[in-house]
Design a protein around this motif. Structure first.
Motif, short mmCIF file in Angstrom:
data_model
loop_
_atom_site.label_atom_id
_atom_site.label_comp_id
_atom_site.label_asym_id
_atom_site.label_seq_id
_atom_site.Cartn_x
_atom_site.Cartn_y
_atom_site.Cartn_z
N ARG A 76 0.83 -1.21 0.00
CA ARG A 76 0.00 0.00 0.00
C ARG A 76 0.86 1.25 0.00
NH1 ARG A 76 -5.07 0.12 3.98
NH2 ARG A 76 -6.13 -1.73 3.23
N ILE A 77 1.85 1.25 0.88
CA ILE A 77 2.74 2.42 0.97
C ILE A 77 3.42 2.65 -0.37
CG2 ILE A 77 4.82 3.36 2.10
CD1 ILE A 77 3.95 1.77 4.63
N LYS A 78 3.85 1.56 -1.00
CA LYS A 78 4.54 1.63 -2.28
C LYS A 78 3.67 2.30 -3.35
CE LYS A 78 7.34 -1.75 -4.79
NZ LYS A 78 7.65 -3.17 -4.85
N ILE A 112 16.41 0.78 7.83
CA ILE A 112 16.01 1.02 9.23
C ILE A 112 15.28 -0.21 9.76
CG2 ILE A 112 13.85 2.20 8.51
CD1 ILE A 112 14.48 4.15 10.94
N ASP A 113 15.54 -0.56 11.02
CA ASP A 113 14.99 -1.79 11.59
C ASP A 113 14.57 -1.61 13.04
OD1 ASP A 113 14.78 -4.54 10.53
OD2 ASP A 113 16.66 -3.97 9.56
N ASN A 114 13.44 -2.20 13.39
CA ASN A 114 12.94 -2.13 14.77
C ASN A 114 13.24 -3.41 15.54
OD1 ASN A 114 11.44 0.37 14.67
ND2 ASN A 114 10.00 -0.69 13.33
N ILE A 139 19.40 -11.48 -1.14
CA ILE A 139 18.56 -11.01 -0.03
C ILE A 139 19.15 -11.61 1.26
CG2 ILE A 139 16.95 -13.01 -0.10
CD1 ILE A 139 14.64 -10.99 0.37
N ASP A 140 18.91 -10.97 2.39
CA ASP A 140 19.30 -11.62 3.65
C ASP A 140 18.07 -12.30 4.25
OD1 ASP A 140 18.09 -9.15 4.29
OD2 ASP A 140 19.03 -9.13 6.26
N ILE A 141 18.31 -13.35 5.04
CA ILE A 141 17.19 -14.12 5.56
C ILE A 141 16.76 -13.56 6.91
CG2 ILE A 141 16.28 -16.41 6.05
CD1 ILE A 141 18.63 -17.60 4.53
N SER A 142 15.65 -12.84 6.90
CA SER A 142 15.09 -12.38 8.18
C SER A 142 13.73 -13.03 8.42
CB SER A 142 14.96 -10.86 8.20
OG SER A 142 14.28 -10.39 7.06
N ASP A 143 13.02 -13.36 7.36
CA ASP A 143 11.67 -13.92 7.51
C ASP A 143 11.63 -15.44 7.35
OD1 ASP A 143 10.74 -11.31 7.70
OD2 ASP A 143 10.47 -11.15 5.54
N GLY A 144 12.75 -16.07 7.11
CA GLY A 144 12.78 -17.51 6.84
C GLY A 144 13.18 -17.76 5.40
#
Ligand code: ADP
Ligand code: MG
Length: 329
Positions: free
Chosen positions: A17-19, A50-52, A217-222
């Protein structure tokens, strides 16, 4: 994330949506949709991310996570997105939202973790912000640079080999061990990978500089979730070979977890910060040489195809419907 789910708004539909609302400006090399935003200044590319890290979502003190590991991990998670494009992380800014009465000792431990990561990865902390909140929230913005062209999620081509670095599923296993309170020294390696992830900066940089990877890509979500991001952005499919996913490494876990659980750690675990990349077949020997140079475990697990996502297991072709992992401790 639970709240988001209940309103039927997943992280990824929100981003879509933001995109739509904010289409890319022509000065931007890469906007929303990759690991970092990329802007070109002169001959150099600048990478921004940026990361939370939110208490109760990305970390939980009550399961035995320590503040210095949380600080360390917050920095590594942020700079991992720069490594995922082949860049060098240089600068970070840290925003800290702390609950009222947050102990001085815990603040010191958290800062020690930040400092350790900054030193180890040769970063400069150039700013940030501090305020209060009901729950501890650490937001880290990272800036990286590179002169060669960044590797995007969108560059995978039909016929490419699919690779991943390191070991899948270890951090997710570590999280589950902590959550279930399992005490077994043999399992420390999983906990350690969960608390202090390894990133492959030098390998990613050289891979990119030598033009060896088409997408990354780096694996953050699996593994499956992040591979799917490559497939979507590149408008291609993939076929994976089950034999590329080594279960031998999990033998100490079998006492506590079922094969099904272990498979879920491997394919959907998340929090790895290892790299997935695709490359033309003829580059394979150079890529393995590079992995050897940096002493990095590297696995070739499949091929990029026209469409769909399949796994070959016991000579059977199984269709996979990937579901992206959303963080909730
Ligand atoms: P990663 O897991 O690599 O950190 P994310 O899945 O968090 O990536 O984000 C995917 C893309 O969406 C990135 O390009 C990111 O910058 C963008 N994105 C995420 N949240 C927002 C937001 N609130 N506004 C604009 N872009 C966002
Ligand atoms: Mg990423």
């Amino acid at each position: 994330m639970k709240k988001e789910e209940s309103k039927k708004l997943s992280e990824f539909s929100l981003i879509e949506r933001i995109k739509e609302f904010f289409p890319n400006n022509r000065d931007i090399v890469k906007g929303i949709g990759d690991d970092c935003a990329v802007i070109k200044v002169g001959r150099e590319y600048y990478l921004y991310t940026i990361d939370n890290m939110v208490e109760g979502v990305h970390f939980d003190i009550s399961i035995g996570m320590d503040y210095s590991s949380i600080g360390y991990k917050a920095v590594v998670r942020a700079i991992s997105d720069i490594v995922a494009m082949g860049g060098t992380p240089h600068f970070i800014l840290i925003s800290l939202l702390m609950p009222k009465g947050f102990a001085k000792k815990n603040f010191s431990l958290l800062s020690e973790g930040f400092r350790e990561a900054v030193k180890q990865h040769n970063l400069s902390l150039i700013g940030g912000d501090i305020s209060s909140s009901k729950i501890l929230t650490i937001t880290i913005s990272a800036i990286g640079r590179m002169t060669s062209k960044p590797v995007f999620r969108s560059g995978a081509k039909k016929g490419d080999d699919i690779y991943y670095t390191g070991y899948l599923g270890f951090p997710r296993a570590g999280l589950e061990i902590l959550k279930r309170g399992i005490k077994d020294k043999k399992l420390n390696i999983y906990i350690e990978t969960f608390l202090r992830p390894t990133i492959r900066t030098d390998f990613g940089k050289e891979l990119t500089k030598r033009g060896l990877a088409n997408s990354m890509i780096d694996i953050s979500d699996g593994f499956l979730g992040d591979l799917s991001h490559i497939l979507e952005e590149s408008k291609v499919g993939a076929i994976l070979n089950n034999r590329g996913f080594d279960r031998e490494l999990f033998k100490d876990l079998r006492k506590y977890f079922s094969e099904k659980e272990i498979d879920d750690f491997i394919f959907n675990g998340g929090d790895e910060y290892e790299l997935i990349f695709t490359a033309e077949e003829e580059k394979s020997s150079k890529i393995f040489q590079l992995a050897k140079k940096y002493n990095i475990p590297l696995h070739k697990v499949g091929k990029i195809t026209e469409e769909g996502l399949f796994l070959i297991k016991d000579s059977k072709k199984i269709k996979i419907i990937p579901h992206s992992f959303e963080h909730t401790i």
